[in-house]
Design a protein around this motif. Structure first.
Motif, PDB file in Angstrom:
ATOM      1  N   ARG A  54     152.519 -34.549 134.109  1.00  0.00           N
ATOM      2  CA  ARG A  54     152.983 -35.520 135.108  1.00  0.00           C
ATOM      3  C   ARG A  54     153.779 -34.831 136.216  1.00  0.00           C
ATOM      4  O   ARG A  54     153.665 -35.193 137.385  1.00  0.00           O
ATOM      5  N   GLU A  55     154.563 -33.828 135.860  1.00  0.00           N
ATOM      6  CA  GLU A  55     155.368 -33.128 136.859  1.00  0.00           C
ATOM      7  C   GLU A  55     154.490 -32.456 137.916  1.00  0.00           C
ATOM      8  O   GLU A  55     154.784 -32.516 139.111  1.00  0.00           O
ATOM      9  N   ILE A  56     153.407 -31.849 137.499  1.00  0.00           N
ATOM     10  CA  ILE A  56     152.496 -31.183 138.447  1.00  0.00           C
ATOM     11  C   ILE A  56     151.812 -32.227 139.332  1.00  0.00           C
ATOM     12  O   ILE A  56     151.674 -32.031 140.548  1.00  0.00           O
ATOM     13  N   GLU A  57     151.388 -33.341 138.735  1.00  0.00           N
ATOM     14  CA  GLU A  57     150.767 -34.412 139.518  1.00  0.00           C
ATOM     15  C   GLU A  57     151.734 -34.915 140.586  1.00  0.00           C
ATOM     16  O   GLU A  57     151.338 -35.148 141.732  1.00  0.00           O
ATOM     17  N   LEU A  58     153.001 -35.077 140.206  1.00  0.00           N
ATOM     18  CA  LEU A  58     153.998 -35.553 141.169  1.00  0.00           C
ATOM     19  C   LEU A  58     154.254 -34.533 142.271  1.00  0.00           C
ATOM     20  O   LEU A  58     154.438 -34.909 143.433  1.00  0.00           O
ATOM     21  N   LYS A  59     154.269 -33.240 141.935  1.00  0.00           N
ATOM     22  CA  LYS A  59     154.451 -32.208 142.969  1.00  0.00           C
ATOM     23  C   LYS A  59     153.333 -32.289 143.995  1.00  0.00           C
ATOM     24  O   LYS A  59     153.563 -32.195 145.200  1.00  0.00           O
ATOM     25  N   LYS A  60     152.103 -32.469 143.519  1.00  0.00           N
ATOM     26  CA  LYS A  60     150.963 -32.586 144.435  1.00  0.00           C
ATOM     27  C   LYS A  60     151.085 -33.837 145.299  1.00  0.00           C
ATOM     28  O   LYS A  60     150.797 -33.808 146.493  1.00  0.00           O
ATOM     29  N   ALA A  61     151.525 -34.940 144.694  1.00  0.00           N
ATOM     30  CA  ALA A  61     151.690 -36.188 145.448  1.00  0.00           C
ATOM     31  C   ALA A  61     152.785 -36.050 146.505  1.00  0.00           C
ATOM     32  O   ALA A  61     152.634 -36.558 147.628  1.00  0.00           O
ATOM     33  N   VAL A  62     153.873 -35.359 146.172  1.00  0.00           N
ATOM     34  CA  VAL A  62     154.951 -35.131 147.138  1.00  0.00           C
ATOM     35  C   VAL A  62     154.435 -34.301 148.311  1.00  0.00           C
ATOM     36  O   VAL A  62     154.684 -34.635 149.481  1.00  0.00           O
ATOM     37  N   ASP A  63     153.704 -33.237 148.022  1.00  0.00           N
ATOM     38  CA  ASP A  63     153.153 -32.401 149.095  1.00  0.00           C
ATOM     39  C   ASP A  63     152.206 -33.201 149.998  1.00  0.00           C
ATOM     40  O   ASP A  63     152.265 -33.089 151.223  1.00  0.00           O
TER      41      ASP A  63
END
Length: 106
Positions: A54-63
């Protein structure tokens, strides 16, 4: 919660969702990995299965949201994009803090 229990929970969840069906190399021993710890081995297995934490998915969404915000010209759109970005950044911070707490207590 212990690492073993968390890992088992995640495996059972992935099985129930069908994420472990038809994996490459199913039924064969795991390949040896150079110098990695259990976390990097787990991340490698997840990456090969096409599953992201989930953390990686959120990083991509933030970018992606930052790019959206940069492209906005209308003040109303900018405000909405900034609100969404703040929400995503907060969720990411929560995920990161949960991970840090987990590794401190394990």
């Amino acid at each position: 919660m212990k690492w073993r229990d968390l890992a088992e929970h995640q495996i059972q969840k992935a099985k129930a969702q069908g994420a472990l069906d038809d994996l490459r190399g199913a039924g064969k021993p795991l390949p040896k990995r150079d110098g990695g710890d259990i976390v990097s081995a787990g991340m490698g297995i997840m990456a090969e299965a096409g599953v992201l934490p989930r953390e990686i998915e959120l990083k991509k969404a933030v970018d992606a949201q930052r790019e959206t915000l940069a492209a906005c010209t209308d003040p109303a759109e900018q405000k909405a994009a900034m609100r969404k970005l703040a929400d995503l950044e907060m969720k990411l911070a929560i995920e990161q803090e949960a991970r840090r707490k987990f590794y401190r207590t394990s």
